[in-house]
Design an enzyme around this catalytic site. Structure first.
Site, mmCIF file in Angstrom:
data_model
loop_
_atom_site.group_PDB
_atom_site.id
_atom_site.type_symbol
_atom_site.label_atom_id
_atom_site.label_comp_id
_atom_site.label_asym_id
_atom_site.label_seq_id
_atom_site.Cartn_x
_atom_site.Cartn_y
_atom_site.Cartn_z
ATOM 1 N N THR A 1 -10.055 -12.486 16.149
ATOM 2 C CA THR A 1 -11.171 -12.080 17.012
ATOM 3 C C THR A 1 -12.417 -11.734 16.216
ATOM 4 O O THR A 1 -13.539 -11.910 16.691
ATOM 5 C CB THR A 1 -10.723 -10.895 17.896
ATOM 6 O OG1 THR A 1 -9.707 -11.365 18.776
ATOM 7 C CG2 THR A 1 -11.854 -10.349 18.747
ATOM 8 N N THR B 1 -5.566 -9.830 15.026
ATOM 9 C CA THR B 1 -4.788 -8.582 15.086
ATOM 10 C C THR B 1 -3.385 -8.783 15.665
ATOM 11 O O THR B 1 -2.506 -7.968 15.432
ATOM 12 C CB THR B 1 -5.530 -7.515 15.913
ATOM 13 O OG1 THR B 1 -5.695 -8.000 17.245
ATOM 14 C CG2 THR B 1 -6.874 -7.171 15.292
ATOM 15 N N ASP B 2 -3.175 -9.889 16.414
ATOM 16 C CA ASP B 2 -1.869 -10.078 17.068
ATOM 17 C C ASP B 2 -0.712 -10.135 16.066
ATOM 18 O O ASP B 2 0.375 -9.623 16.342
ATOM 19 C CB ASP B 2 -1.867 -11.370 17.907
ATOM 20 C CG ASP B 2 -2.693 -11.236 19.184
ATOM 21 O OD1 ASP B 2 -3.186 -10.127 19.458
ATOM 22 O OD2 ASP B 2 -2.845 -12.254 19.892
HETATM 23 N N1 ASP Z 1 -5.642 -12.742 19.893
HETATM 24 C C1 ASP Z 1 -6.443 -12.374 18.760
HETATM 25 C C2 ASP Z 1 -5.803 -12.891 17.476
HETATM 26 O O1 ASP Z 1 -4.837 -12.334 17.016
HETATM 27 C C3 ASP Z 1 -6.562 -10.908 18.711
HETATM 28 C C4 ASP Z 1 -7.402 -10.373 17.598
HETATM 29 O O2 ASP Z 1 -7.689 -10.999 16.605
HETATM 30 O O3 ASP Z 1 -7.774 -9.195 17.739
HETATM 31 O O4 ASP Z 1 -6.312 -13.839 16.929
#
Ligand code: ASP
Length: 325
Positions: free
Chosen positions: A13, A90-91
């Site tokens: 993200t 973050t995932d």
């Molecule tokens: N869905 C995103 C990912 O992991 C979430 C993020 O980066 O915060 O790429």
């Protein structure tokens, strides 16, 4: 002289903006574009910008983690590089961070960072998080901590960190032990060392490791399926202190008898597994059959560790020692 930091951009993200054609957020920005949007970043350090990938977290695989670990290691070995920052979705950030924590051996800071809001949103947290992560990577206080995550002004050990909230910017926590330290404006404050860290020396990983989540009334058909598929390791995400439905036990026993390492974890978000209970399907009946206790690690981190331990050629006794000692 300013410190020199290598920044690996992998996507997530922090690199995303809203793509009107796709109807949602998707990776868009390069490392250079992200750095250019963080005012004052170049006052803290000099950078080597490495556009490693532009992947959302769910697209990152253990094979990519291994490739990243090797690329990061090459930077850490350069005498003029003082620390490394890695931006990541973050995932799956905690899996990649833990992977690197297990395989890298450097006293230099290695800092993971991401964002919960994308660059099209008013509250994009990428720039502030990246600034904080660079401060950590550039600080002498953060040396010898292993791999850490710096998000929303907290510094958390890779072996302890978990994403706890689907959208809150304060999502990353060490639920059992708390943060290692804080980033307060330009100060990096370290309060404690990480809990037990481990090093697994390997250039290989075993990808045939399955994770099975226990549900009430479940049975062992997926364990038998995993055996039939040639799995080399099984992670059981059990209930509570480390218990599973009795209908799983015969299949678990079959897997154990053919030498497949089986590591038990818990669905509970906090605490350690232990063979406290002795009823059918409980921890004691599993350890009696050779099941290994996964400690405080969640199932997805146990999977990473088991893949690396098997990749390193550990036998069953060494795997048990690595998880239980
Ligand atoms: N869905 C995103 C990912 O992991 C979430 C993020 O980066 O915060 O790429």
């Amino acid at each position: 002289m300013k410190p020199r930091i290598a920044i690996f951009f992998t996507g997530g993200t922090i690199s995303m903006s809203i793509n009107p054609t796709m109807g949602g957020a998707a990776p868009a920005l390069s490392g250079e574009e992200i750095v250019a949007r963080v005012e004052g970043l170049r006052n803290i350090a000099d950078f080597d910008i490495l556009n490693f990938a532009r992947l959302p977290g769910p697209h990152v695989t253990p094979a990519i983690m291994l490739e990243l670990a090797q690329a990061v290691n090459a930077e850490l070995l350069k005498p003029h590089v003082d620390g490394v920052v890695i931006t990541h979705g973050t995932d799956t950030l905690e899996e990649t961070a833990y992977f690197l924590d297990l395989v890298l051996q450097s006293e230099k800071p290695v800092v993971f960072v991401g964002a919960m809001r994308n660059s099209s949103e008013l509250s994009w947290d990428g720039p502030a998080n990246l600034m904080a992560a660079v401060r950590v990577a550039a600080s002498t206080e953060a040396r010898e901590l292993g791999v850490v995550v710096a998000m929303s002004e907290k510094i958390i050990a890779a072996n302890e960190v978990t994403k706890t909230h689907t959208e809150s910017v304060d999502t990353f926590q060490s639920r059992d032990f708390g943060a290692l330290g804080l980033i307060d404006k330009d100060r990096v404050l370290i309060a404690r060392r990480p809990t037990e860290r481990e090093h697994i020396a390997t250039d290989h990983l075993e990808s045939r490791v399955e994770t099975l989540k226990m549900v009430s009334g479940g049975d062992g058909k997926f364990v038998d399926f995993a055996i039939a598929q040639g799995t080399r390791g099984i992670v059981l995400e059990g209930f509570g202190r480390g218990n599973i439905p009795p209908a799983y036990v015969p299949a678990v026993e079959r897997a154990a008898q053919i030498g497949i390492p089986i590591v038990l974890t818990s669905r509970c978000p906090r605490g350690r597994v232990l063979d406290t209970y002795a009823y059918d399907g409980a921890g004691k009946t599993l350890t009696n059959r050779g099941v290994i206790l996964g400690g405080v690690l969640p199932s997805h981190k146990v999977r990473i560790k088991l893949m690396l331990a098997l990749g390193a050629g550990y036998d069953l006794a060494q795997i048990r020692q690595s998880f239980e000692d």
